[in-house]
Design a protein around this motif. Sequence first.
Motif, mmCIF file in Angstrom:
data_model
loop_
_atom_site.group_PDB
_atom_site.id
_atom_site.type_symbol
_atom_site.label_atom_id
_atom_site.label_comp_id
_atom_site.label_asym_id
_atom_site.label_seq_id
_atom_site.Cartn_x
_atom_site.Cartn_y
_atom_site.Cartn_z
ATOM 1 N N LEU A 175 -3.404 11.361 17.146
ATOM 2 C CA LEU A 175 -4.116 10.394 16.373
ATOM 3 C C LEU A 175 -4.356 10.858 14.902
ATOM 4 O O LEU A 175 -4.103 10.185 13.744
ATOM 5 C CB LEU A 175 -5.610 9.854 16.852
ATOM 6 C CG LEU A 175 -5.546 9.138 17.978
ATOM 7 C CD1 LEU A 175 -6.892 9.013 18.711
ATOM 8 C CD2 LEU A 175 -4.858 7.702 17.691
ATOM 9 N N THR B 122 -7.955 6.204 14.094
ATOM 10 C CA THR B 122 -7.406 7.554 14.049
ATOM 11 C C THR B 122 -8.134 8.804 13.529
ATOM 12 O O THR B 122 -7.756 9.783 13.228
ATOM 13 C CB THR B 122 -6.013 7.277 13.199
ATOM 14 O OG1 THR B 122 -6.347 6.900 11.866
ATOM 15 C CG2 THR B 122 -5.166 6.356 13.742
ATOM 16 N N ASN C 12 -9.861 7.382 24.339
ATOM 17 C CA ASN C 12 -9.590 7.832 22.972
ATOM 18 C C ASN C 12 -10.085 7.010 22.046
ATOM 19 O O ASN C 12 -9.790 6.984 20.774
ATOM 20 C CB ASN C 12 -7.947 8.166 22.811
ATOM 21 C CG ASN C 12 -7.547 9.722 23.353
ATOM 22 O OD1 ASN C 12 -7.976 10.465 22.585
ATOM 23 N ND2 ASN C 12 -7.133 9.603 24.366
ATOM 24 N N ARG D 172 -3.137 9.167 11.337
ATOM 25 C CA ARG D 172 -3.854 9.044 10.124
ATOM 26 C C ARG D 172 -3.245 9.660 8.774
ATOM 27 O O ARG D 172 -3.058 8.953 7.843
ATOM 28 C CB ARG D 172 -5.160 9.897 10.321
ATOM 29 C CG ARG D 172 -6.215 10.061 9.387
ATOM 30 C CD ARG D 172 -6.658 8.552 9.072
ATOM 31 N NE ARG D 172 -7.909 8.571 8.230
ATOM 32 C CZ ARG D 172 -8.710 7.670 7.747
ATOM 33 N NH1 ARG D 172 -8.430 6.560 8.365
ATOM 34 N NH2 ARG D 172 -9.607 7.960 6.848
#
Length: 145
Positions: free
Chosen positions: A97, A144, A126, A101
Amino acid sequence: MEDASPTLTHQPLTGTAAFNTYVTRLLSERDEAAGRADRFVPMTTLWWAEGDQMLGRLAVRHRLTPAFEKAGGHIGYDVRPSARGQGHATAMLAAALPIARSLGITQALLTVDETDIASRRVIETNGGRFIDPVGEKHRYRVPTS
């Protein structure tokens, strides 16, 4: 009707040269400027390992095509069968993640077979939110950050 998917051949990476060629190809897939077929996008591939044990693979697509919007999404992961059920997929997705991002993706799209309860649980753990079904896939958005 002709199949538009690439033909895959399975050749073992038994030699150092073959493995080096494979790694070079994976690294080149990250390059935005590299040439590629229209149906492919830049992608970062990472391995998940513990000591010298290969446990899994992660792929983060830098952007999506309309086909990847339906099935594929931004992040994919695979865990070797002998390492499944030990939390690796959950940790792998969590590790992917921040990479997404860093590519400017604020809400990663993930798709999963509707019958894959384990992967659905990984995504939800998540922070994934179910969006909708598309065929036999379920689509999720995962923040994210």
